[in-house]
Design a protein around this motif. Structure first.
Motif, mmCIF file in Angstrom:
data_model
loop_
_atom_site.group_PDB
_atom_site.id
_atom_site.type_symbol
_atom_site.label_atom_id
_atom_site.label_comp_id
_atom_site.label_asym_id
_atom_site.label_seq_id
_atom_site.Cartn_x
_atom_site.Cartn_y
_atom_site.Cartn_z
ATOM 1 N N ILE A 129 0.819 -1.207 0.000
ATOM 2 C CA ILE A 129 0.000 0.000 0.000
ATOM 3 C C ILE A 129 0.859 1.265 0.000
ATOM 4 C CG2 ILE A 129 -0.307 0.138 2.512
ATOM 5 C CD1 ILE A 129 -3.310 0.732 1.854
ATOM 6 N N SER A 136 2.660 1.731 -3.400
ATOM 7 C CA SER A 136 1.644 2.019 -4.407
ATOM 8 C C SER A 136 1.160 3.452 -4.300
ATOM 9 C CB SER A 136 0.439 1.095 -4.233
ATOM 10 O OG SER A 136 0.826 -0.237 -4.312
ATOM 11 N N THR A 137 1.182 3.992 -3.072
ATOM 12 C CA THR A 137 0.691 5.348 -2.865
ATOM 13 C C THR A 137 1.674 6.370 -3.408
ATOM 14 O OG1 THR A 137 -0.298 4.552 -0.842
ATOM 15 C CG2 THR A 137 -0.175 6.907 -1.106
ATOM 16 N N ILE A 148 4.627 5.932 -5.364
ATOM 17 C CA ILE A 148 5.188 5.841 -6.714
ATOM 18 C C ILE A 148 4.062 5.794 -7.741
ATOM 19 C CG2 ILE A 148 6.767 4.573 -8.206
ATOM 20 C CD1 ILE A 148 7.763 3.197 -5.570
#
Lengths: 253, 337
Positions: free
Chosen positions: A113, A116-117, A119
């Protein structure tokens, strides 16, 4: 001696007073197509739900490569390499066809998570890899032209194909098909049959629950017949077709 | 998909940059600043509601945790607001884990129940723990934020700062949904069984997203405390939690942009409607009519009735319809020529 991939030992599942699966003993050989057939309500889908962890058995054992998987959650079982499809097609209709298969790569990728946030997607190598793999599987089922269509707007036959591709994208060792041909026309059924043959060739073991006898007899290596939750016969399609017990179970005395 | 998001982000930045140029009155700018706090909380909530499919009725309480942590630590110990904001986030994460883990391990809407209770408890604590929270009187003299020597003490300065924070939050949320995790979340919303069957640990994802959205709310709360420099329990009650949910639903819960539209609309609408208040006389009795409340209600009702996918959904289907008409006419023109 062929290696056993999946084994049921005295498997039992009760729903209140109803015995859905009753002391089932069965093995599935690695690399085979094993079909489970039986009259409606014989417990076939229950066996699948037990195998994939959606239900837990009342008694008995399910072994995958010799290890018990009784107590595992569905996502843990999936991570061992058991994929499945559903009797009522369960594609993600809020996503495109390609994205559906990309979700199937979940276990083969690992960004969490936080990364993913921070980059953005276009800077992620893994994202490109996932997409490439997904396109490969889309090609495998012959639906490369439909990649950007919303999965919910596909006809049933293609939704089933997509569900299969999504399961294959996991690169499983064993795949369970729950009535892949139900509701399909003759041509679509033929296509599904061919696809299942191709899956076997690629080295994945297949367990199949199906009502279409023509399809079953055509593609199965081994057929197991279940009635009232117990196995009443098991053998090659030719053996099953002449088995007295099977004929009785289907047609009555 | 992603490209469209960047275009929207560009348009959004332009529009927001124009707002202070068009609004000469500081009061209206302050309305937009308040809207930014709602917007930040709604972006987080939209991930939870629209992507993980879980209802929270306690997000105003997370805003409260952020606000009170910042307020208390800066006024009592004179700590830097940035550190207190961070501590607020940590406390929110801990509370989100405590509330979320037991209720999200189960399937169904247990989180709504748990957060409802948690929100009510926290509100009571804020009112009753007079020594820490100041009780109903609240906390005063919270220092403004200091951004590398620039003190954010005017509405205009804070406007640019808080909307920048919203844009960063928006960027993070958009990155998230267009990633492996985001696809997992959408899968979980589409069919939990199927998501499980391909190895997605759905309850873990729900917990993570709940924590994530709590962090957004907590930051919004800290910003709020340092903007108004005075806090009381009032804005952190259940009704504000419900309002946040309404903002997300009105905007369109399946898109992050919906949360932005919804929170902006419902934050600004009451101000635009306030012109309609006045007295009127019928049968010799003088009424103070709350026209604004009435109109507000009608607008909410008609959006939910006619645009079940929210404003964003309504806009995008209207856009598609126009595009189709243009395309068809284009084809006709081609075939006739």
């Amino acid at each position: 001696m062929v290696e056993t991939i999946l084994e049921y030992q005295e498997l039992q599942k009760n729903f209140g007073g109803v015995v859905a699966v009753n002391k089932l003993n069965m093995t599935v050989d690695i690399g085979s197509i094993t079909s489970i057939i039986g009259p409606n309500g014989a417990g076939k889908t229950t066996i699948f739900n037990l195998t994939t962890g959606f239900l837990s058995p009342t008694a008995g054992n399910i072994k995958f490569f010799g290890n018990s998987i009784n107590q595992l959650k569905p996502h843990n079982i999936a991570s061992l390499g058991i994929a499945r499809t559903f009797q009522n097609v369960q594609v993600f209709d809020n996503m495109s066809v390609l994205e559906n298969i990309m979700v199937g790569r979940h276990l083969r990728s690992k960004s969490g998570i936080l990364s993913s946030t921070i980059i953005p997607p276009f800077l992620r190598k893994e994202e490109k890899h996932i997409k490439r793999e997904a396109e490969k599987w889309l090609e495998f089922i012959g639906m490369a032209d439909d990649s950007q269509i919303s999965a919910g707007s596909l006809p049933l036959g293609k939704q089933r194909m997509l569900e299969i591709a999504r399961a294959l994208a996991m690169e499983p060792k064993l795949i369970l098909f729950d009535e892949p041909a139900s509701g399909l026309n003759a041509r679509e059924t033929l296509a599904i049959g061919e696809l299942i043959g191709k899956i076997k060739e690629s080295g994945v073991t297949v367990v199949l629950v199906e009502h279409d006898m023509e399809l079953i007899m055509d593609i199965s290596d081994i057929v197991a017949v279940i009635n009232f939750g117990t196995r009443i016969a098991m053998g090659t399609p030719a053996e099953i077709q002449i088995n007295e017990d099977v004929i009785t179970a289907y047609l009555g005395d | 998909m992603v490209i469209r998001d960047y275009i929207f982000l560009g348009i959004f930045l332009l529009v927001m940059a124009c707002v202070p140029l068009l609004l000469k009155n500081d009061y209206y700018i302050s309305i937009f600043v308040f809207a930014s706090f709602n917007c930040l909380a709604c972006i987080g909530l939209s991930l939870l509601l629209g992507y993980a499919g879980q209802i929270s009725l306690g997000h105003a309480a997370f805003i409260g945790i952020g606000a009170y942590t910042s307020g208390y630590l800066t006024t009592q110990f004179a700590w830097s607001p940035w550190i207190t904001m961070f501590i607020g986030v940590v406390i929110s994460i801990i509370i989100a884990i405590a509330v979320g883990v037991p209720s999200l391990k189960l399937r169904g809407h247990y989180l709504a129940m748990a957060t409802l209770g948690f929100g009510a408890i926290l509100y009571i604590v804020a009112v009753a723990a007079v020594d820490i929270t100041g009780g109903p009187a609240g906390l005063n003299n919270i220092p403004p934020l200091n951004l590398f020597g620039l003190i954010l003490d005017s509405d205009k300065k804070f406007f640019f700062f808080s909307w920048s924070v919203v844009v960063i939050g928006l960027l993070f949320a958009l990155n998230l949904i267009n990633s492996r995790v985001g696809r997992g979340l959408r899968a979980l919303h589409g069919s939990e069984d199927a998501a499980n069957s391909i190895g997605i640990n759905t309850s873990s994802y729900k917990i993570q997203i709940f924590i994530f959205s709590a962090v957004f709310s907590s930051i919004a709360g800290s910003l709020y405390a340092h903007y108004v420099t005075y806090i009381d329990p009032g804005p952190f009650g259940i009704m504000h939690s419900v309002l946040l949910m309404t903002m997300v639903a009105v905007g369109g819960m399946h898109k992050i942009w919906g949360a932005v539209i919804g929170s902006l609309l419902l934050s600004l609408l009451p101000e635009f409607l306030s012109f309609s208040t006045g007295y009127f006389k019928t049968f010799g009795i003088e009424y103070k009519p709350d026209y604004d409340t009435l109109v507000y209600g009608i607008i909410l009702l008609s959006i939910m009735l006619f645009l079940p996918e929210g404003l964003y959904g309504g806009f995008s289907s209207a856009f598609r319809a126009v595009k189709n008409i243009v395309k068809r006419n284009g084809k006709k023109a081609k075939s006739s020529s």
